[in-house]
Every structure is written in C-alpha cells, then in structure tokens.
Design a protein around this motif. Sequence first.
Motif, PDB file in Angstrom:
ATOM      1  N   ILE A  18       0.847  -1.201   0.000  1.00  0.00           N
ATOM      2  CA  ILE A  18       0.000   0.000   0.000  1.00  0.00           C
ATOM      3  C   ILE A  18       0.881   1.250   0.000  1.00  0.00           C
ATOM      4  O   ILE A  18       0.601   2.230  -0.687  1.00  0.00           O
ATOM      5  N   PHE A  19       1.979   1.195   0.749  1.00  0.00           N
ATOM      6  CA  PHE A  19       2.896   2.346   0.822  1.00  0.00           C
ATOM      7  C   PHE A  19       3.818   2.425  -0.389  1.00  0.00           C
ATOM      8  O   PHE A  19       4.232   3.518  -0.797  1.00  0.00           O
ATOM      9  N   TYR A  20       4.128   1.282  -0.980  1.00  0.00           N
ATOM     10  CA  TYR A  20       5.166   1.221  -2.010  1.00  0.00           C
ATOM     11  C   TYR A  20       5.021   2.242  -3.151  1.00  0.00           C
ATOM     12  O   TYR A  20       6.023   2.827  -3.587  1.00  0.00           O
ATOM     13  N   PRO A  21       3.812   2.504  -3.704  1.00  0.00           N
ATOM     14  CA  PRO A  21       3.734   3.466  -4.818  1.00  0.00           C
ATOM     15  C   PRO A  21       4.392   4.814  -4.509  1.00  0.00           C
ATOM     16  O   PRO A  21       4.926   5.463  -5.422  1.00  0.00           O
ATOM     17  N   ALA A  22       4.399   5.224  -3.244  1.00  0.00           N
ATOM     18  CA  ALA A  22       5.070   6.483  -2.879  1.00  0.00           C
ATOM     19  C   ALA A  22       6.558   6.414  -3.203  1.00  0.00           C
ATOM     20  O   ALA A  22       7.177   7.415  -3.588  1.00  0.00           O
ATOM     21  N   LEU A  23       7.141   5.225  -3.054  1.00  0.00           N
ATOM     22  CA  LEU A  23       8.573   5.065  -3.335  1.00  0.00           C
ATOM     23  C   LEU A  23       8.854   5.047  -4.837  1.00  0.00           C
ATOM     24  O   LEU A  23       9.908   5.480  -5.283  1.00  0.00           O
ATOM     25  N   GLN A  24       7.920   4.537  -5.611  1.00  0.00           N
ATOM     26  CA  GLN A  24       8.135   4.540  -7.063  1.00  0.00           C
ATOM     27  C   GLN A  24       7.919   5.935  -7.641  1.00  0.00           C
ATOM     28  O   GLN A  24       8.514   6.297  -8.653  1.00  0.00           O
ATOM     29  N   ILE A  25       7.087   6.726  -6.978  1.00  0.00           N
ATOM     30  CA  ILE A  25       6.840   8.100  -7.439  1.00  0.00           C
ATOM     31  C   ILE A  25       7.982   9.039  -7.028  1.00  0.00           C
ATOM     32  O   ILE A  25       8.309   9.989  -7.742  1.00  0.00           O
ATOM     33  N   ALA A  26       8.642   8.746  -5.894  1.00  0.00           N
ATOM     34  CA  ALA A  26       9.655   9.653  -5.330  1.00  0.00           C
ATOM     35  C   ALA A  26      10.732  10.105  -6.328  1.00  0.00           C
ATOM     36  O   ALA A  26      11.052  11.299  -6.387  1.00  0.00           O
ATOM     37  N   PRO A  27      11.328   9.206  -7.142  1.00  0.00           N
ATOM     38  CA  PRO A  27      12.396   9.676  -8.042  1.00  0.00           C
ATOM     39  C   PRO A  27      11.947  10.684  -9.096  1.00  0.00           C
ATOM     40  O   PRO A  27      12.785  11.398  -9.657  1.00  0.00           O
ATOM     41  N   THR A  28      10.645  10.788  -9.350  1.00  0.00           N
ATOM     42  CA  THR A  28      10.162  11.814 -10.288  1.00  0.00           C
ATOM     43  C   THR A  28      10.384  13.206  -9.708  1.00  0.00           C
ATOM     44  O   THR A  28      10.239  14.205 -10.421  1.00  0.00           O
ATOM     45  N   MET A  29      10.734  13.260  -8.415  1.00  0.00           N
ATOM     46  CA  MET A  29      10.943  14.536  -7.723  1.00  0.00           C
ATOM     47  C   MET A  29      12.398  14.698  -7.266  1.00  0.00           C
ATOM     48  O   MET A  29      12.688  15.475  -6.374  1.00  0.00           O
ATOM     49  N   PHE A  30      13.304  13.963  -7.896  1.00  0.00           N
ATOM     50  CA  PHE A  30      14.730  14.071  -7.548  1.00  0.00           C
ATOM     51  C   PHE A  30      15.348  15.384  -8.025  1.00  0.00           C
ATOM     52  O   PHE A  30      16.387  15.795  -7.542  1.00  0.00           O
ATOM     53  N   GLU A  31      14.748  16.016  -9.038  1.00  0.00           N
ATOM     54  CA  GLU A  31      15.222  17.318  -9.510  1.00  0.00           C
ATOM     55  C   GLU A  31      14.021  18.221  -9.722  1.00  0.00           C
ATOM     56  O   GLU A  31      12.911  17.743  -9.946  1.00  0.00           O
ATOM     57  N   LYS A  32      14.282  19.538  -9.698  1.00  0.00           N
ATOM     58  CA  LYS A  32      13.194  20.505  -9.936  1.00  0.00           C
ATOM     59  C   LYS A  32      13.078  20.784 -11.436  1.00  0.00           C
ATOM     60  O   LYS A  32      13.036  21.925 -11.880  1.00  0.00           O
ATOM     61  N   LYS A  33      13.085  19.708 -12.196  1.00  0.00           N
ATOM     62  CA  LYS A  33      12.899  19.782 -13.647  1.00  0.00           C
ATOM     63  C   LYS A  33      11.828  18.772 -14.012  1.00  0.00           C
ATOM     64  O   LYS A  33      11.446  17.947 -13.189  1.00  0.00           O
ATOM     65  N   ARG A  34      11.409  18.820 -15.274  1.00  0.00           N
ATOM     66  CA  ARG A  34      10.444  17.824 -15.732  1.00  0.00           C
ATOM     67  C   ARG A  34      11.149  16.475 -15.887  1.00  0.00           C
ATOM     68  O   ARG A  34      12.277  16.403 -16.364  1.00  0.00           O
ATOM     69  N   CYS A  35      10.459  15.432 -15.469  1.00  0.00           N
ATOM     70  CA  CYS A  35      10.999  14.070 -15.519  1.00  0.00           C
ATOM     71  C   CYS A  35      10.351  13.344 -16.699  1.00  0.00           C
ATOM     72  O   CYS A  35       9.127  13.402 -16.868  1.00  0.00           O
ATOM     73  N   LEU A  36      11.158  12.670 -17.516  1.00  0.00           N
ATOM     74  CA  LEU A  36      10.633  11.859 -18.624  1.00  0.00           C
ATOM     75  C   LEU A  36      10.901  10.394 -18.319  1.00  0.00           C
ATOM     76  O   LEU A  36      12.038  10.008 -18.054  1.00  0.00           O
ATOM     77  N   ILE A  37       9.841   9.603 -18.364  1.00  0.00           N
ATOM     78  CA  ILE A  37       9.930   8.183 -18.007  1.00  0.00           C
ATOM     79  C   ILE A  37       9.672   7.322 -19.242  1.00  0.00           C
ATOM     80  O   ILE A  37       8.547   7.273 -19.748  1.00  0.00           O
ATOM     81  N   PRO A  38      10.712   6.630 -19.765  1.00  0.00           N
ATOM     82  CA  PRO A  38      10.469   5.655 -20.830  1.00  0.00           C
ATOM     83  C   PRO A  38      10.140   4.297 -20.189  1.00  0.00           C
ATOM     84  O   PRO A  38      10.901   3.789 -19.371  1.00  0.00           O
ATOM     85  N   ALA A  39       8.998   3.739 -20.532  1.00  0.00           N
ATOM     86  CA  ALA A  39       8.594   2.458 -19.922  1.00  0.00           C
ATOM     87  C   ALA A  39       7.475   1.838 -20.740  1.00  0.00           C
ATOM     88  O   ALA A  39       6.869   2.498 -21.593  1.00  0.00           O
ATOM     89  N   GLY A  40       7.192   0.566 -20.457  1.00  0.00           N
ATOM     90  CA  GLY A  40       6.029  -0.084 -21.064  1.00  0.00           C
ATOM     91  C   GLY A  40       4.764   0.639 -20.627  1.00  0.00           C
ATOM     92  O   GLY A  40       4.686   1.184 -19.519  1.00  0.00           O
ATOM     93  N   ILE A  41       3.762   0.635 -21.493  1.00  0.00           N
ATOM     94  CA  ILE A  41       2.531   1.373 -21.176  1.00  0.00           C
ATOM     95  C   ILE A  41       1.790   0.762 -19.987  1.00  0.00           C
ATOM     96  O   ILE A  41       0.976   1.413 -19.344  1.00  0.00           O
ATOM     97  N   ASP A  42       2.128  -0.487 -19.618  1.00  0.00           N
ATOM     98  CA  ASP A  42       1.471  -1.098 -18.454  1.00  0.00           C
ATOM     99  C   ASP A  42       1.835  -0.384 -17.148  1.00  0.00           C
ATOM    100  O   ASP A  42       1.137  -0.523 -16.147  1.00  0.00           O
ATOM    101  N   GLN A  43       2.925   0.402 -17.155  1.00  0.00           N
ATOM    102  CA  GLN A  43       3.344   1.118 -15.939  1.00  0.00           C
ATOM    103  C   GLN A  43       2.643   2.469 -15.777  1.00  0.00           C
ATOM    104  O   GLN A  43       2.845   3.166 -14.787  1.00  0.00           O
ATOM    105  N   ASP A  44       1.825   2.839 -16.762  1.00  0.00           N
ATOM    106  CA  ASP A  44       1.218   4.175 -16.768  1.00  0.00           C
ATOM    107  C   ASP A  44       0.422   4.534 -15.502  1.00  0.00           C
ATOM    108  O   ASP A  44       0.465   5.678 -15.071  1.00  0.00           O
ATOM    109  N   PRO A  45      -0.317   3.583 -14.886  1.00  0.00           N
ATOM    110  CA  PRO A  45      -1.098   3.966 -13.700  1.00  0.00           C
ATOM    111  C   PRO A  45      -0.294   4.622 -12.571  1.00  0.00           C
ATOM    112  O   PRO A  45      -0.789   5.535 -11.901  1.00  0.00           O
TER     113      PRO A  45
END
Length: 386
Positions: A198-225
Amino acid sequence: MYFHTTMPDEFTVTPWEVKGKVDYDKLIVQFGTQKITEELKQRMKNLVGELHVMLRRNVFFSHRDLDLVLNDYEKGKGFFLYTGRAPSLGMHIGHLIPFIFTKWLQDKFNVNLYIEITDDEKFMRNPEYTLDQTRSWAYDNILDIIAVGFNPDKTFIFQDTEYIRNMYPIAVKIAKKLTFSEVRATFGLDVSSNIGLIFYPALQIAPTMFEKKRCLIPAGIDQDPYWRLQRDIAESLGYYKAAQIHSKFLPPLTGPEGKMSSSNPETAIYLVDDPKTVERKIMKYAFSGGQPTIELHRKYGGNPEIDVPFQWLYYFFEEDDNRIKEIEEEYRSGKMLTGELKQILIDKLNSFLEEHRRRREEAKELIQVFKYDGKLAKQMWEKIHE
C-alpha cells in the motif's frame, strides 16, 4: 476497477498483468494518453539529428507531455530521465527494450538518468521470496543494465532498501497525498494485501521529484497507472507532472498475445541463453506466420503481422529500414521461408547477446561507480530529498 483495462476483445493491461492481443490504439483512448505524431517525431529529429529505430517504427508509440519536455529542452531548462526495474532471477530480451531506448535518449539529450531497483516491492509482492533473494537478483540485474552502456557520470542506479534514508522524507510527503482507495483501485490490492504494498507506490513516485525539472519516463505502457497518481499530486508538492514515453510489448516467442514472462522459459530469450539454446528456442517455440508446407508457403507467402521472428526483427534487431522492408516483401511473397526468417533472427540475437555478455563482465568493475562513486551517484548520496 478504475485502472484495470479489459477490452471487449478480451485483452488486459495492468501494471502486474498483460493478457491477450493488445489493441494499442484502443489503449491510448482508454488510458487517456497521446499518440506520438509524425510532427512530434520530426521535432525530435530536428533537435538531435536522427530518430531511434524504435521511434521510427512506432515501438514507442504513446506519450504524456513529451511536447512539454521538448519545449523545456529548447528553452534550456533541460529535463531528466527516470526508469527502473523490479529485480528477477534472470532478465530477458523484453526487459532490455526500455533501457536500450533510454540510453539513446541520454546520449542524444545529455541528461541525468535515475534507475530505481525495487528490491523491496519484489519481496513484498511475492510471498515465497526472501529479501536476500531479491537483493541478490538486484545485483545481477544491475550488471545487465550497466551493460547497455549508460553514461557513468550522469547515471545513478539505486536499490530502494539502500537509498531509503535519502528519499524517505519526500516519500512520506507523497504518501500523505495518496488515499488507500486510489492505491487499491490502481494496483488491484485488496484487504489481504500486505501494508508494504500500500505504501510502495510512494517510493516509485519519489524519483520523479529528484530534480526541480520535468521528468521523462520511458517504460512499457502497463506502468502508466503509477504516473497518473504522480500527475495528480506533483504540482501540490511543488514539482512537475511526470512525462512519459510508452513502448509496446515485445511479443513472447509463443505468439503475438501478451508479453514475455520470466517464469515461462519458452516465451522468452534470456540474456544468459547460449547460442544453442537461442537456436533451439527460436526454431521450436517462435510462432510463425508461415504456411504449413513449403509448397503452400511458396504459393501464398507468410504473414509478418503475426510472425514473432519478424516482429522481433522489426522492433529492434534489424535496424536497417531498407533491409526490414526487403525481408517483409520476401516473406509475404513466399520467396523467404519460415526457417530462413528464423535463422536471420537467431544470428542477430546471438551476436547481440555475445556483445551484451562481454559488456556485462566489464560491468562488474563499474557497479560501484553507478551506485556510489560516479559524479551523479556521489551527489545523490549527499542529498536528502525533502
């Protein structure tokens, strides 16, 4: 369930399951993403001089805010890349697709890259795994990732169980913004799910905030949620909504439906498979679009749309656009037989894997650089993310 996408033609795409023959145009509508247009591709080509084979052939086909990422790059604001992996006992060819494309993006745009290895999530999601197992797989998988050839000064590879101290403050802030009902709906959890998941999604979201810039994530579309949750809360925390560029799934050997599975050896080519194993698997298991006899094949030709060896060549293993067109025409006309097409793929795969294994050996000397001692890695270990 809100994010559980099952279509009338019976295909399912979620972060934990892909079943059936995926209709990617329907998926774009269902997920609310945008198609990567020819215009957007031309913009990228103008900026970096060329397009990767997986962009030219629409393997990466969908996005969120890729146009805004390019705007930021043109204005000199820059952006950063983020991708990751849940470690498993042995990686297969399908696992490398996002990493190969991410390397190209890093090379062309000269940007920082963060690669999260989720040894925690893998442990929590599977009752039979121990934490020691998932950590050991993490080490092996990291060697395969380094072998792709990332820039050691601009790449930071980290395991959640090691880097948690540095990212826990931002993870807590993210977690406070996410409700149980949102997380449960997004990831198919129920009352029997352990509270770590239940807590884990917070950890997967955290690296999107490692810099004060826009983050681009290349991944399979199944990860979109995951990224939809991030996009709901990012601005309230003072960060950008994460942008994504989504890939299709490399079809399993056994046919054009679903995606390759680590736990199902006949569906996949593993990075450790030797030349004889590759040949045996392709000849025995690779689903053919050819006719049942040579006579019929010469007369009616093959169907490259459902032929897995052709699809693999098209996705990545034959980069020459003229050659892939030639192969397609010869196969459709019946001039090229199924066995000949399979042999082309076998040769390509074996030369690719031989080079990969050579680089993987070299990666053993580089693992400290990517995780701890490289320029970006050092900066990251000194930083607490708030």
